[in-house]
Design a protein around this motif. Structure first.
Motif, PDB file in Angstrom:
ATOM      1  N   ARG A  99       0.833  -1.211   0.000  1.00 46.00           N
ATOM      2  CA  ARG A  99       0.000   0.000   0.000  1.00 46.00           C
ATOM      3  C   ARG A  99       0.866   1.260   0.000  1.00 46.00           C
ATOM      4  O   ARG A  99       0.494   2.269  -0.600  1.00 46.00           O
ATOM      5  N   LEU A 100       2.000   1.207   0.673  1.00 45.06           N
ATOM      6  CA  LEU A 100       2.914   2.347   0.619  1.00 45.06           C
ATOM      7  C   LEU A 100       3.465   2.508  -0.795  1.00 45.06           C
ATOM      8  O   LEU A 100       3.580   3.637  -1.307  1.00 45.06           O
ATOM      9  N   SER A 103       1.023   4.081  -3.225  1.00 43.65           N
ATOM     10  CA  SER A 103       0.449   5.362  -2.811  1.00 43.65           C
ATOM     11  C   SER A 103       0.721   6.500  -3.779  1.00 43.65           C
ATOM     12  O   SER A 103       0.023   7.516  -3.760  1.00 43.65           O
ATOM     13  N   ASP A 105       3.334   8.244  -3.500  1.00 39.39           N
ATOM     14  CA  ASP A 105       4.199   9.139  -2.725  1.00 39.39           C
ATOM     15  C   ASP A 105       5.608   8.557  -2.719  1.00 39.39           C
ATOM     16  O   ASP A 105       5.826   7.477  -2.162  1.00 39.39           O
ATOM     17  N   SER A 172      -0.390   5.259   7.354  1.00 37.08           N
ATOM     18  CA  SER A 172      -0.600   5.459   5.913  1.00 37.08           C
ATOM     19  C   SER A 172      -1.315   4.268   5.297  1.00 37.08           C
ATOM     20  O   SER A 172      -2.260   4.434   4.506  1.00 37.08           O
ATOM     21  N   ALA A 173      -0.866   3.054   5.638  1.00 34.59           N
ATOM     22  CA  ALA A 173      -1.490   1.856   5.080  1.00 34.59           C
ATOM     23  C   ALA A 173      -2.908   1.680   5.609  1.00 34.59           C
ATOM     24  O   ALA A 173      -3.804   1.229   4.879  1.00 34.59           O
ATOM     25  N   ARG A 174      -3.125   2.026   6.888  1.00 33.29           N
ATOM     26  CA  ARG A 174      -4.473   1.917   7.459  1.00 33.29           C
ATOM     27  C   ARG A 174      -5.447   2.830   6.705  1.00 33.29           C
ATOM     28  O   ARG A 174      -6.564   2.412   6.365  1.00 33.29           O
ATOM     29  N   LEU A 175      -5.028   4.081   6.453  1.00 31.97           N
ATOM     30  CA  LEU A 175      -5.882   5.017   5.728  1.00 31.97           C
ATOM     31  C   LEU A 175      -6.182   4.495   4.335  1.00 31.97           C
ATOM     32  O   LEU A 175      -7.327   4.570   3.853  1.00 31.97           O
ATOM     33  N   SER A 176      -5.164   3.948   3.675  1.00 36.85           N
ATOM     34  CA  SER A 176      -5.370   3.395   2.342  1.00 36.85           C
ATOM     35  C   SER A 176      -6.381   2.251   2.369  1.00 36.85           C
ATOM     36  O   SER A 176      -7.288   2.181   1.531  1.00 36.85           O
ATOM     37  N   ALA A 177      -6.243   1.350   3.334  1.00 41.66           N
ATOM     38  CA  ALA A 177      -7.158   0.212   3.428  1.00 41.66           C
ATOM     39  C   ALA A 177      -8.584   0.669   3.717  1.00 41.66           C
ATOM     40  O   ALA A 177      -9.544   0.146   3.152  1.00 41.66           O
ATOM     41  N   CYS A 179      -9.896   3.486   2.876  1.00 45.40           N
ATOM     42  CA  CYS A 179     -10.416   4.089   1.638  1.00 45.40           C
ATOM     43  C   CYS A 179     -10.845   3.020   0.634  1.00 45.40           C
ATOM     44  O   CYS A 179     -11.762   3.244  -0.168  1.00 45.40           O
ATOM     45  N   GLU A 180     -10.177   1.868   0.685  1.00 51.97           N
ATOM     46  CA  GLU A 180     -10.545   0.773  -0.211  1.00 51.97           C
ATOM     47  C   GLU A 180     -11.881   0.148   0.185  1.00 51.97           C
ATOM     48  O   GLU A 180     -12.556  -0.451  -0.644  1.00 51.97           O
TER      49      GLU A 180
END
Length: 202
Positions: A99-100, A103, A105, A172-177, A179-180
């Motif tokens: 996920r990083l 991103s 980024d 960062s990965a938690r936010l991405s997950a 959002c998924e």
């Protein structure tokens, strides 16, 4: 060789005993796997508990020498880092680092590469530390200075590694997950549980 609680006499009673994560033959997973990022944080708590036990083991050997309690503590540390720690690294390499990397980024992508490299370093340092602990577990004489140096190096690497994960990688990965969507979070928990021989409740 038995796996004892790793306590050192009365002044160390209450010492936390690391709880290894082992395959469980298809049993239902605890609810924590439904919240996989909370599980990652809990794994770090167990890592710190095991590292604390390792430090107390070295102190015990320095002051009191070998014995059954030292043997049991060495077994506990070996068991945790042989069984649970590799699973934790897989959790991160399957669900956090990708996920990083995805991103967009560059700093997060670089952090992912750094954390992967540190996983390999931690594994290499464990290969140095393991035979020294095995000597203690087998109640054979060990070079205490060598054990102390290897333990300090191992602990320092893991400490800085976990700080980077907790401060940047996990959020960062938690936010991405999130959002998924919930299906992505559940799939993450199911995969983590499944590798341990567990299944999430429906």
């Amino acid at each position: 060789m038995g796996l004892g609680p790793g306590h050192f006499d009365s002044h160390n009673e209450g010492m936390p005993n690391p709880a290894p994560e082992e395959p469980a033959g298809g049993r239902t997973a605890p609810a924590s796997f439904s919240m996989p990022f909370d599980m990652l944080d809990a794994c770090h708590d167990r890592v710190r508990s095991s590292l604390g036990l390792l430090a107390r083991l070295v102190d015990h050997l320095r002051v009191r020498g070998d014995g059954l309690q030292a043997r049991d503590a060495a077994c506990d540390v070996m068991r945790y880092f042989d069984i649970a720690a590799p699973q934790h690294h897989q959790d991160e390499e399957r669900h956090v680092l990708p996920r990083l990397e995805a991103s967009g980024d560059p700093e997060l992508a670089a952090l992912a590469q750094r954390l992967r490299t540190e996983h390999r370093l931690i594994e290499a340092q464990w290969c140095v530390l393991w035979p020294l602990l095995e000597q203690v577990a087998s109640q054979r004489e060990v070079d205490l200075a060598e054990l102390d140096g290897a333990a300090r190096c191992f602990t320092q690497t893991i400490d800085q590694h976990m700080r980077a994960e907790e401060q940047v990688a996990y959020p960062s990965a938690r936010l991405s997950a999130l959002c998924e969507g919930p299906d992505a979070v559940r799939a993450m928990g199911e995969e983590m549980a499944g590798r341990r021989g567990l299944r999430l409740p429906r």
